[in-house]
Write a protein that holds these residues in place. Structure first.
Motif, PDB file in Angstrom:
ATOM      1  N   UNK A   1       0.470   0.950  29.393  1.00 25.17           N
ATOM      2  CA  UNK A   1      -0.731   0.758  28.989  1.00 25.17           C
ATOM      3  C   UNK A   1      -0.794   0.835  27.422  1.00 25.17           C
ATOM      4  N   UNK A   2      -0.359   1.961  27.017  1.00 30.62           N
ATOM      5  CA  UNK A   2      -0.265   2.274  25.480  1.00 30.62           C
ATOM      6  C   UNK A   2       0.707   1.174  24.917  1.00 30.62           C
ATOM      7  N   UNK A   3       1.760   1.183  25.543  1.00 31.49           N
ATOM      8  CA  UNK A   3       2.894   0.228  24.655  1.00 31.49           C
ATOM      9  C   UNK A   3       2.243  -1.304  24.689  1.00 31.49           C
ATOM     10  N   UNK A   4       1.760  -1.739  25.643  1.00 26.83           N
ATOM     11  CA  UNK A   4       1.011  -2.986  25.895  1.00 26.83           C
ATOM     12  C   UNK A   4      -0.158  -3.279  24.819  1.00 26.83           C
ATOM     13  N   UNK A   5      -1.006  -2.081  24.445  1.00 25.22           N
ATOM     14  CA  UNK A   5      -1.895  -2.272  23.696  1.00 25.22           C
ATOM     15  C   UNK A   5      -1.698  -1.924  22.330  1.00 25.22           C
ATOM     16  N   UNK A   6      -0.388  -1.484  22.135  1.00 21.30           N
ATOM     17  CA  UNK A   6       0.218  -1.102  20.719  1.00 21.30           C
ATOM     18  C   UNK A   6      -0.513   0.174  20.087  1.00 21.30           C
ATOM     19  N   UNK A   7      -0.860   1.181  20.944  1.00 18.13           N
ATOM     20  CA  UNK A   7      -1.511   2.414  20.571  1.00 18.13           C
ATOM     21  C   UNK A   7      -0.792   3.666  21.319  1.00 18.13           C
ATOM     22  N   UNK A   8      -1.331   5.000  21.092  1.00 16.50           N
ATOM     23  CA  UNK A   8      -0.455   5.933  21.738  1.00 16.50           C
ATOM     24  C   UNK A   8      -1.202   6.294  23.055  1.00 16.50           C
ATOM     25  N   UNK A   9      -0.139   6.995  23.872  1.00 15.22           N
ATOM     26  CA  UNK A   9      -0.668   7.248  25.186  1.00 15.22           C
ATOM     27  C   UNK A   9      -1.845   8.117  25.051  1.00 15.22           C
ATOM     28  N   UNK A  10      -1.924   9.114  24.206  1.00 12.96           N
ATOM     29  CA  UNK A  10      -2.965  10.028  24.123  1.00 12.96           C
ATOM     30  C   UNK A  10      -4.386   9.275  23.866  1.00 12.96           C
ATOM     31  N   UNK A  11      -4.374   7.981  23.103  1.00 11.65           N
ATOM     32  CA  UNK A  11      -5.573   7.542  22.760  1.00 11.65           C
ATOM     33  C   UNK A  11      -5.976   6.751  24.042  1.00 11.65           C
ATOM     34  N   UNK A  12      -5.151   6.233  24.752  1.00  9.06           N
ATOM     35  CA  UNK A  12      -5.468   5.650  25.964  1.00  9.06           C
ATOM     36  C   UNK A  12      -6.185   6.678  26.900  1.00  9.06           C
ATOM     37  N   UNK A  13      -5.425   7.799  27.146  1.00  6.59           N
ATOM     38  CA  UNK A  13      -5.932   8.598  28.047  1.00  6.59           C
ATOM     39  C   UNK A  13      -7.488   9.238  27.690  1.00  6.59           C
ATOM     40  N   UNK A  14      -7.822   9.338  26.327  1.00  2.26           N
ATOM     41  CA  UNK A  14      -8.983  10.194  25.622  1.00  2.26           C
ATOM     42  C   UNK A  14     -10.006   8.679  26.199  1.00  2.26           C
ATOM     43  N   UNK A  15      -9.768   7.481  25.774  1.00  2.00           N
ATOM     44  CA  UNK A  15     -10.563   6.405  25.997  1.00  2.00           C
ATOM     45  C   UNK A  15     -11.025   6.388  27.460  1.00  2.00           C
ATOM     46  N   UNK A  16     -10.113   6.721  28.227  1.00  2.00           N
ATOM     47  CA  UNK A  16     -10.482   6.564  29.971  1.00  2.00           C
ATOM     48  C   UNK A  16     -11.226   7.737  30.150  1.00  2.00           C
ATOM     49  N   UNK A  17     -11.051   8.859  29.857  1.00  2.00           N
ATOM     50  CA  UNK A  17     -11.683   9.976  29.778  1.00  2.00           C
ATOM     51  C   UNK A  17     -13.187   9.929  29.602  1.00  2.00           C
ATOM     52  N   UNK A  18     -13.549   9.334  28.242  1.00  2.00           N
ATOM     53  CA  UNK A  18     -14.779   8.973  27.630  1.00  2.00           C
ATOM     54  C   UNK A  18     -15.419   8.157  28.965  1.00  2.00           C
ATOM     55  N   UNK A  19     -14.529   7.060  29.305  1.00  2.00           N
ATOM     56  CA  UNK A  19     -15.323   5.986  29.995  1.00  2.00           C
ATOM     57  C   UNK A  19     -15.789   6.688  31.488  1.00  2.00           C
ATOM     58  N   UNK A  20     -14.794   7.636  31.978  1.00  2.43           N
ATOM     59  CA  UNK A  20     -15.142   8.390  33.216  1.00  2.43           C
ATOM     60  C   UNK A  20     -16.541   9.289  32.996  1.00  2.43           C
ATOM     61  N   UNK A  21     -16.621   9.918  31.795  1.00  4.57           N
ATOM     62  CA  UNK A  21     -17.775  10.617  31.550  1.00  4.57           C
ATOM     63  C   UNK A  21     -19.246   9.704  31.409  1.00  4.57           C
ATOM     64  N   UNK A  22     -18.918   8.488  30.812  1.00  9.14           N
ATOM     65  CA  UNK A  22     -20.138   7.612  30.816  1.00  9.14           C
ATOM     66  C   UNK A  22     -20.562   6.958  32.277  1.00  9.14           C
TER      67      UNK A  22
END
Length: 350
Positions: free
Chosen positions: A56-77
């Protein structure tokens, strides 16, 4: 394991959204469940579609850590666990699978909206897809005649090996070969090409072949198409045609693209069994020569396929008619004897 759904048809749209937002995942704010973060949704959708955080990170052109953080924030919300982490693997939870099915629909709709805009923008343009070598060595040379006839038209030429889905992709017409034409609904035969031995004048400047069999003593360049095509004529077939004695070992360098083999021949690297349609200009200019005009016919024909709506575009019917007419001329030109220009090297004929 969860099922990875097909990618939306406009991944570039999603990637460009992320790039333009210039976001920082560590500062991603939590929003209400009724209005979750678009960035988090993008990251979650990419994981579900691609199957892993790294993909997913490669597809979006960002780091894996950034993707994981975004999903964790989404889970919290949301107050829900969307991903289950099993060692290094990540899978959608039962909530995640349910949520992904609906989120994916939204992103597919965004992709559809982008395609609608693209079609509206290009509604007056004609998009022609062709096999790479055909696009570069036949279409690109004939298209200027069309532009002279219809200067107000806009034509885009795509060189691609994979068959496009006419009607579903941004392609109006497709030039393909042989059995690959079966993939399309509306098809017409264009022409059947022939191959002939050609080389650079420099290759034979110090010792021209005195008979057809002598050609086999020079470096030979082969064209070997992909497995789903019927094989193009090879040097062993041509040797059999000229009744070579068979005592010679025929070795050659092989290319999957006809255009690459022809370029190598033009650079003095050897003889190639070139399709006549692809070397007519070079023969006329003298940059390639035909010491002996002994031809072999291809086993299958080229075909034109089209989407029905392409004929409703401005210039669509005229372009269709023009292509078929040019192909009829090519069918005759490929089969008839090659006329060498004055001064071109030619040492005999069959």
């Amino acid at each position: 394991m969860f099922v990875v759904f097909p990618a939306p048809t406009s991944c570039q749209l999603l990637r460009s959204i992320l790039e333009n937002l210039n976001w920082d995942a560590s500062r991603e704010e939590c929003v209400t469940m009724s209005n979750p973060s678009l960035r988090g949704l993008q990251a979650f959708e990419a994981i579900g579609r691609c199957g892993s955080v790294s993909a997913a990170a490669e597809d979006l052109g960002v780091s894996p850590g950034a993707v994981s953080q975004l999903v964790r924030n989404l889970e919290q919300c949301l107050g829900l666990t969307l991903l289950e982490r099993r060692g290094r693997r990540v899978e959608l939870s039962s909530w995640g699978r349910l949520y992904y099915r609906e989120v994916a629909k939204g992103f597919e709709q965004l992709s559809h909206a982008a395609n609608v805009l693209t079609r509206a923008r290009n509604e007056s343009s004609i998009v022609l897809s062709a096999l790479s070598s055909v696009a570069s060595r036949w279409v690109s040379r004939k298209i200027f005649d069309w532009q002279s006839l219809c200067p107000g038209s806009n034509v885009r030429i795509l060189g691609q090996e994979q068959e496009p889905r006419l009607g579903a992709e941004e392609v109006d017409f497709r030039i393909t070969y042989g059995r690959r034409s079966y993939a399309h609904e509306h098809v017409a035969a264009l022409f059947t090409d022939w191959v002939v031995p050609v080389c650079s004048p420099a290759l034979i400047a110090n010792g021209a072949p005195s008979c057809p069999q002598d050609i086999l003593t020079f470096p030979l360049l082969n064209v070997e198409w992909e497995a789903d095509y019927k094989a193009s004529p090879q040097w062993k077939d041509w040797a059999s045609l000229i009744n070579a004695d068979g005592r010679q070992t025929i070795s050659s360098l092989s290319f999957t693209l006809s255009s690459s083999a022809i370029d190598a021949a033009a650079n003095g690297r050897g003889f190639v069994l070139a399709q006549v349609s692809m070397v007519q200009d070079e023969i006329a200019a003298g940059s390639l020569v035909v010491p002996f005009d002994i031809r072999m016919k291809l086993s299958e024909s080229y075909y034109l396929a089209w989407d029905r709506t392409a004929l409703e575009k401005p210039f669509g019917q005229n372009f269709h008619k023009w292509l078929l007419g040019v192909a009829r001329q090519q069918d005759q030109q490929s089969a008839q004897a090659i006329a060498m220009t004055p001064g071109a090297l030619r040492f005999g004929s069959s």
